[in-house]
Design an enzyme around this catalytic site. Structure first.
Site, PDB file in Angstrom:
ATOM      1  CG  ASP A 139     -24.579   5.974  31.871  1.00 44.72           C
ATOM      2  OD1 ASP A 139     -24.017   6.958  32.369  1.00 44.72           O
ATOM      3  OD2 ASP A 139     -24.092   5.342  30.924  1.00 44.72           O
ATOM      4  CB  CYS A 193      -8.947   8.758  48.544  1.00 45.61           C
ATOM      5  SG  CYS A 193     -10.091   8.242  47.248  1.00 45.61           S
ATOM      6  CB  CYS A 196      -4.124   6.188  48.148  1.00 49.03           C
ATOM      7  SG  CYS A 196      -3.950   5.094  46.709  1.00 49.03           S
ATOM      8  CB  CYS A 199      -6.608   6.389  40.635  1.00 52.69           C
ATOM      9  SG  CYS A 199      -6.949   7.806  41.714  1.00 52.69           S
ATOM     10  CB  CYS A 203      -3.928   8.588  34.363  1.00 51.31           C
ATOM     11  SG  CYS A 203      -4.752   9.207  32.876  1.00 51.31           S
ATOM     12  CB  CYS A 219     -10.325  10.469  29.940  1.00 51.23           C
ATOM     13  SG  CYS A 219     -10.951   8.891  30.539  1.00 51.23           S
ATOM     14  CB  CYS A 249      -7.758   5.531  37.044  1.00 53.95           C
ATOM     15  SG  CYS A 249      -9.432   5.611  36.355  1.00 53.95           S
ATOM     16  CB  CYS A 253      -8.807   1.522  43.348  1.00 59.43           C
ATOM     17  SG  CYS A 253      -9.559   2.082  44.902  1.00 59.43           S
TER      18      CYS A 253
END
Length: 350
Positions: A139, A193, A196, A199, A203, A219, A249, A253
């Site tokens: 990360d 996905c 769909c 998500c 938001c 965000c 989001c 799922c």
């Protein structure tokens, strides 16, 4: 140089060792730079969707792909460690006096846990193949873990731009090992996905200008973690009681129905005091208290002032008159961003 049969055997043992160390997803991708991935990165930055995250722009050329950082790399080992929640991350939406902390931040700092396991796997790999050179990443380096995870077959980047796994839903911490071994790559994961858009619809701040695109400036995770100044007023109401990150989001799922909390690494079990904490407790924190409370937590890196700013936005949204006293005290805070947030919250509560 090892032959193909020996390499395949090594890969099988590598997968087994990774799972022994706590990873639930393992795959291999070629280290060559993918021009399409690089183009999407530069388009995202050119649109300004990275906000104030200057480090994304400063090293964009290195972030393009593994060879941009290390031309000698031949394979990327992509790994995922589960942090699957036991409870619905959206459950506190109807309890505005409680603070909502993103699931990933309720346990220990994932950087430490994932990196420790990656280093152990790297040591094991060098023991098997002493000539191997490698680098490990979690990360903090200019590495695009999510598209590399998709290329390695451990999931796909969903319409919310995060990695989705058929087995573990949206709840994976990702790490990568670049190495000079020529391992057989896994097939890239297909996009599952379909039609769909759960998500996107979930938001609160309309942070998705289109499927598979995120405008970080809108965000809530960016606004409460990366953004250091006053939070723009248009987002303060929609933030609600979220004080660190946002799971909306991810939580909606449909693939999460296959995720089992039993797969969660023990280090990521939530601390009881962070699951449904009263907002009032956080509004009293000074710097020393903040550092003590969030030792070994990813929350610690944003500092007391940014954290209290977030809590004041949540307090202003709470409608809870009992929070007025601690909010009033913070109007005199020496940090101007905290003081401004307190003014806003006091006016809302008034």
């Amino acid at each position: 140089m090892v032959n193909a049969a020996a390499t395949n055997d090594l890969k099988a043992r590598l997968v087994a060792k990774a799972k022994e160390l706590g990873f639930v997803a393992v795959g291999v991708a070629p280290a060559e730079t993918d021009p399409e991935r690089a183009r999407r990165l530069h388009d995202w930055i050119a649109a300004g969707h990275h906000g104030s995250m200057g480090w994304m722009e400063d090293r964009a050329d290195v972030r393009e792909g593994p060879h941009s950082m290390w031309p000698e790399a031949k394979s990327v080992i992509a790994l995922g460690m589960a942090y699957t929640p036991e409870h619905d991350p959206l459950a506190l939406e109807e309890h505005p006096d409680k603070a909502r902390i993103s699931v990933y931040a309720q346990g220990r700092d994932y950087h430490d846990t994932v990196k420790k396991a990656l280093k152990a796997l790297a040591r094991w790999l060098v023991e098997q193949e002493p000539e191997t050179e490698l680098k490990v990443f979690v990360d903090t380096a200019p590495v695009m873990e999510k598209p590399l995870g998709e290329a390695a077959g451990i999931g796909w980047q969903g319409k919310h731009t995060n990695l989705v796994s058929r087995e573990h839903g949206s709840w994976l911490f990702l790490g990568c090992i670049y190495c000079t071994l020529d391992l057989a790559p896994d097939a890239p994961h297909p996009d599952r996905c379909g039609s769909c858009n759960a998500c996107q619809a979930a938001c609160p701040t309309d942070a998705f200008p289109a499927p598979y695109q995120l405008d970080a400036r809108r965000c809530i995770s960016y606004l409460t973690i990366e953004h250091s100044g006053p939070i723009p007023e248009e987002f303060r109401g929609p933030i609600g009681n979220r004080i660190y990150g946002c799971d909306d989001c991810l939580a909606v799922c449909p693939w999460n129905k296959f995720a089992d909390a039993a797969a969660r690494h023990k280090a990521f079990a939530p601390r009881e005091e962070l699951v449904a904490p009263p907002l009032a407790d956080f509004l009293e924190l000074d710097d020393a208290g903040f550092r003590t409370l969030f030792t070994a937590s990813p929350i610690k890196r944003i500092g007391r002032n940014r954290f209290v700013r977030n809590c004041l936005i949540a307090a202003g949204n709470s409608g809870d008159a009992e929070l007025r006293a601690p909010v009033e005290r913070l109007r005199a805070d020496p940090d101007p961003v905290v003081a401004e947030a307190a003014e806003w919250a006091a006016a809302r509560l008034g």
